[in-house]
Design a protein around this motif. Sequence first.
Motif, PDB file in Angstrom:
ATOM      1  N   ALA A  64      44.782  99.650  16.215  1.00  0.00           N
ATOM      2  CA  ALA A  64      44.270  98.880  15.081  1.00  0.00           C
ATOM      3  C   ALA A  64      43.400  97.720  15.548  1.00  0.00           C
ATOM      4  N   TYR A  65      43.833  97.043  16.599  1.00  0.00           N
ATOM      5  CA  TYR A  65      43.094  95.890  17.113  1.00  0.00           C
ATOM      6  C   TYR A  65      41.708  96.288  17.610  1.00  0.00           C
ATOM      7  N   LEU A  66      41.600  97.463  18.213  1.00  0.00           N
ATOM      8  CA  LEU A  66      40.314  97.943  18.717  1.00  0.00           C
ATOM      9  C   LEU A  66      39.528  98.714  17.665  1.00  0.00           C
ATOM     10  N   GLY A  67      39.992  98.687  16.442  1.00  0.00           N
ATOM     11  CA  GLY A  67      39.181  99.145  15.323  1.00  0.00           C
ATOM     12  C   GLY A  67      39.194 100.615  15.023  1.00  0.00           C
TER      13      GLY A  67
ATOM     14  N   LEU B 231      44.918  87.331  13.854  1.00  0.00           N
ATOM     15  CA  LEU B 231      44.116  87.991  14.884  1.00  0.00           C
ATOM     16  C   LEU B 231      43.280  89.082  14.231  1.00  0.00           C
ATOM     17  N   SER B 232      41.967  88.916  14.256  1.00  0.00           N
ATOM     18  CA  SER B 232      41.070  89.911  13.666  1.00  0.00           C
ATOM     19  C   SER B 232      40.869  91.082  14.616  1.00  0.00           C
ATOM     20  N   SER B 233      40.576  92.226  14.055  1.00  0.00           N
ATOM     21  CA  SER B 233      40.320  93.414  14.865  1.00  0.00           C
ATOM     22  C   SER B 233      38.969  93.314  15.559  1.00  0.00           C
ATOM     23  N   VAL B 234      38.858  94.023  16.672  1.00  0.00           N
ATOM     24  CA  VAL B 234      37.599  94.102  17.411  1.00  0.00           C
ATOM     25  C   VAL B 234      36.781  95.224  16.794  1.00  0.00           C
ATOM     26  N   SER B 235      35.730  94.878  16.075  1.00  0.00           N
ATOM     27  CA  SER B 235      34.961  95.906  15.373  1.00  0.00           C
ATOM     28  C   SER B 235      33.578  96.139  15.976  1.00  0.00           C
ATOM     29  N   ALA B 236      33.038  95.151  16.686  1.00  0.00           N
ATOM     30  CA  ALA B 236      31.661  95.269  17.172  1.00  0.00           C
ATOM     31  C   ALA B 236      31.488  96.382  18.199  1.00  0.00           C
ATOM     32  N   ALA B 237      32.548  96.703  18.937  1.00  0.00           N
ATOM     33  CA  ALA B 237      32.421  97.703  19.998  1.00  0.00           C
ATOM     34  C   ALA B 237      32.239  99.113  19.449  1.00  0.00           C
ATOM     35  N   GLY B 238      32.728  99.369  18.264  1.00  0.00           N
ATOM     36  CA  GLY B 238      32.573 100.698  17.674  1.00  0.00           C
ATOM     37  C   GLY B 238      33.369 101.776  18.379  1.00  0.00           C
ATOM     38  N   TYR B 239      34.585 101.445  18.838  1.00  0.00           N
ATOM     39  CA  TYR B 239      35.403 102.461  19.496  1.00  0.00           C
ATOM     40  C   TYR B 239      35.830 103.519  18.482  1.00  0.00           C
TER      41      TYR B 239
END
Length: 287
Positions: free
Chosen positions: A188-191, A206-214
């Motif tokens: 969930a954290y890595l989107g 703590l917001s999820s990491v969304s910019a990476a687009g995993y």
Amino acid sequence: MALAAGPVALFGSCSWPAPVAPAAPVSAARPAVPERLADPGVAGFGELFLGLWLRSGTSEQGLAARALKAMAPSVRVPVWGKRPPVVEALAAVRTVRVGDGVWSVTVAAEMPDNTVGEEYGETGAGVRYFAVPVALTDHPQGGGAWTFTAGAPSEVTGPTAGQLPDSSYGARVEAGPLADSVTGFLAAYLGTSGGAERYLAPGVVLSSVSAAGYRAVEVEQIFADRSGSGQVPGADGVAVHVCAEVVARDAAGRRWPLSYALALTARAGRWEIAAVESGLTVPRTTS
């Protein structure tokens, strides 16, 4: 050529000491430190100065050379001729106070494929280091007035690789509630599977990491600082610290090996994420 003025270790998994998600608000009070001793502008000025110095050798009348002279009139401009060095990135990696208002700033310069022996086709190392002397002076009249100046850089040797401290994550976590909470949170954290909020302890934001687009996250192995089955204990508040080795895959199929150090606490029959920690922080075992 490499440089540095002292070991600047490059750490691997679970390695950077910067806690991200405190379990509860923490007081921001810090010990009083004279402003000049902690001024981050010193490192930034050294980095800026070296960048101008490296670019100024292309033309003595160019913008970089004129900016360099305005900043430090006594510093000589290099002469590159027809083969100026290629500089891809600069980063201040070490700042040492050497006197009242005077620092030595070590700046790493990423300079790949710079020829050092033209007749033999030899090339220099990808990263070179330069020590830049920087002085900061506050004007007596105050009002926020201040003066920076710098001296000629000196190329210095690079840092040696240091050793990570002994890991406190000695117990492998097998399948069970603890592994499920870690795996679900990281996905969930890595989107890749909705928001991470449902895995967090009360008070943790703590917001999820969304910019990476995993697109996919695989948790390969998890180690904890305490042995046990990973089952949720009967009493709330029991804590465990884990380090999870992860491979995240993006839309282009690239595989990113990542590591996450997490603190979890037991509450209401489940493990909850209390903090994303530094992998270099050796947690205390809680029983």
